[in-house]
Design an enzyme around this catalytic site. Structure first.
Site, PDB file in Angstrom:
ATOM      1  N   CYS A 124      -7.500  27.111  50.941  1.00  0.00           N
ATOM      2  CA  CYS A 124      -7.175  26.318  49.756  1.00  0.00           C
ATOM      3  C   CYS A 124      -8.352  25.412  49.411  1.00  0.00           C
ATOM      4  O   CYS A 124      -8.861  24.683  50.274  1.00  0.00           O
ATOM      5  CB  CYS A 124      -5.926  25.489  50.042  1.00  0.00           C
ATOM      6  N   GLU A 125      -8.784  25.437  48.169  1.00  0.00           N
ATOM      7  CA  GLU A 125      -9.958  24.663  47.781  1.00  0.00           C
ATOM      8  C   GLU A 125      -9.679  23.163  47.703  1.00  0.00           C
ATOM      9  O   GLU A 125     -10.603  22.361  47.629  1.00  0.00           O
ATOM     10  CB  GLU A 125     -10.502  25.147  46.438  1.00  0.00           C
ATOM     11  N   HIS A 126      -8.414  22.772  47.740  1.00  0.00           N
ATOM     12  CA  HIS A 126      -8.082  21.346  47.629  1.00  0.00           C
ATOM     13  C   HIS A 126      -8.240  20.606  48.954  1.00  0.00           C
ATOM     14  O   HIS A 126      -8.630  19.433  48.974  1.00  0.00           O
ATOM     15  CB  HIS A 126      -6.651  21.171  47.122  1.00  0.00           C
ATOM     16  N   HIS A 127      -7.914  21.283  50.069  1.00  0.00           N
ATOM     17  CA  HIS A 127      -7.979  20.623  51.372  1.00  0.00           C
ATOM     18  C   HIS A 127      -8.776  21.425  52.400  1.00  0.00           C
ATOM     19  O   HIS A 127      -8.909  20.986  53.546  1.00  0.00           O
ATOM     20  CB  HIS A 127      -6.561  20.392  51.923  1.00  0.00           C
ATOM     21  N   GLN A 170      -3.833  29.914  44.990  1.00  0.00           N
ATOM     22  CA  GLN A 170      -3.046  31.145  44.954  1.00  0.00           C
ATOM     23  C   GLN A 170      -2.894  31.682  43.542  1.00  0.00           C
ATOM     24  O   GLN A 170      -2.929  32.899  43.313  1.00  0.00           O
ATOM     25  CB  GLN A 170      -1.677  30.901  45.591  1.00  0.00           C
ATOM     26  N   HIS A 173       1.295  27.794  52.918  1.00  0.00           N
ATOM     27  CA  HIS A 173       0.127  26.941  52.807  1.00  0.00           C
ATOM     28  C   HIS A 173       0.161  25.863  53.886  1.00  0.00           C
ATOM     29  O   HIS A 173       1.107  25.078  53.953  1.00  0.00           O
ATOM     30  CB  HIS A 173       0.092  26.284  51.419  1.00  0.00           C
ATOM     31  N   CYS A 219      -1.582  23.267  54.002  1.00  0.00           N
ATOM     32  CA  CYS A 219      -1.660  21.930  53.417  1.00  0.00           C
ATOM     33  C   CYS A 219      -0.268  21.385  53.109  1.00  0.00           C
ATOM     34  O   CYS A 219      -0.084  20.171  53.017  1.00  0.00           O
ATOM     35  CB  CYS A 219      -2.536  21.924  52.162  1.00  0.00           C
TER      36      CYS A 219
END
Length: 206
Positions: free
Chosen positions: A90-93, A131, A159, A161
């Protein structure tokens, strides 16, 4: 805890010039760890190799995977490759998400080698991703490559995260879909696809 050497390394070198392993050592220091203790001495090297592998898809051309294996056919029924294992970050975390990808298309004179569809999934999954984007990229790349009558992609994923931080919901999953052509315009075609990928899942809906 020995931190002076590592801090000095980064302070004496610009971020642009610092090598990846020095930056990862500095990260360990800033997390309150000692990169010189036994368990962490080779961690920056291992982290670098792991991250390079898990993001190598950004350097690969997904279109070339499909164009190398196109075949002329008269077959015009649905082709499904389901339960493709998928692992991504995941590019956020920068935490993993993982699950299954189901892909279907209706040929319009051409098919693609079946092994190339999981390969396509891997190329897009081995990037910093979300996703929703992953679902669209798989579907639209197939659509552009062979111009089928329609393409459908469904991804079911968990996920970390969500599971390990934040709301910490251990049993939740995310489901995304992207439908093109007849999969979007025809309820019957779409339902056939969803019914076939439900098979063996105790009737779970998407």
């Amino acid at each position: 805890m020995s931190t002076g050497v590592n801090l000095k390394k980064v302070s004496e070198t610009s971020l642009a010039a610092a090598n990846t392993q020095d930056l990862l050592r500095e990260l360990l220091v800033r997390l309150g760890e000692d990169p010189d203790r036994d368990g962490l001495m080779k961690t920056p090297e291992r982290m670098q190799k792991a991250l390079e592998y898990l993001t190598k898809g950004s350097k690969e051309d997904p279109n070339s995977v499909l164009t190398d294996a196109l075949f002329d056919v008269s077959y015009d029924e649905m082709v499904i490759v389901k339960d493709i294992e998928m692992f991504s970050l995941c590019e956020h975390h920068i935490l993993p998400f993982f699950g299954k990808v189901h892909v279907a298309y209706i040929p319009n004179g051409k098919v693609v080698g079946l092994s190339k569809i999981p390969r396509l999934v891997d190329i897009f999954a081995r990037r910093l991703q979300i996703q929703e984007r992953l679902t669209v990229q798989i579907a639209e790349t197939i659509q552009d490559a062979i111009q089928p009558l329609g393409v459908g992609v469904v991804i079911e994923a968990r996920h970390l995260c969500v599971m390990m931080r934040g709301v910490e919901k251990q049993h939740s999953s995310a489901v995304t879909s992207h439908m093109l052509g007849t999969f979007r315009s025809s309820d019957k075609t779409r339902e056939e696809f969803l019914s076939l990928i439900r098979n063996g899942k105790n009737g779970n809906s998407f």
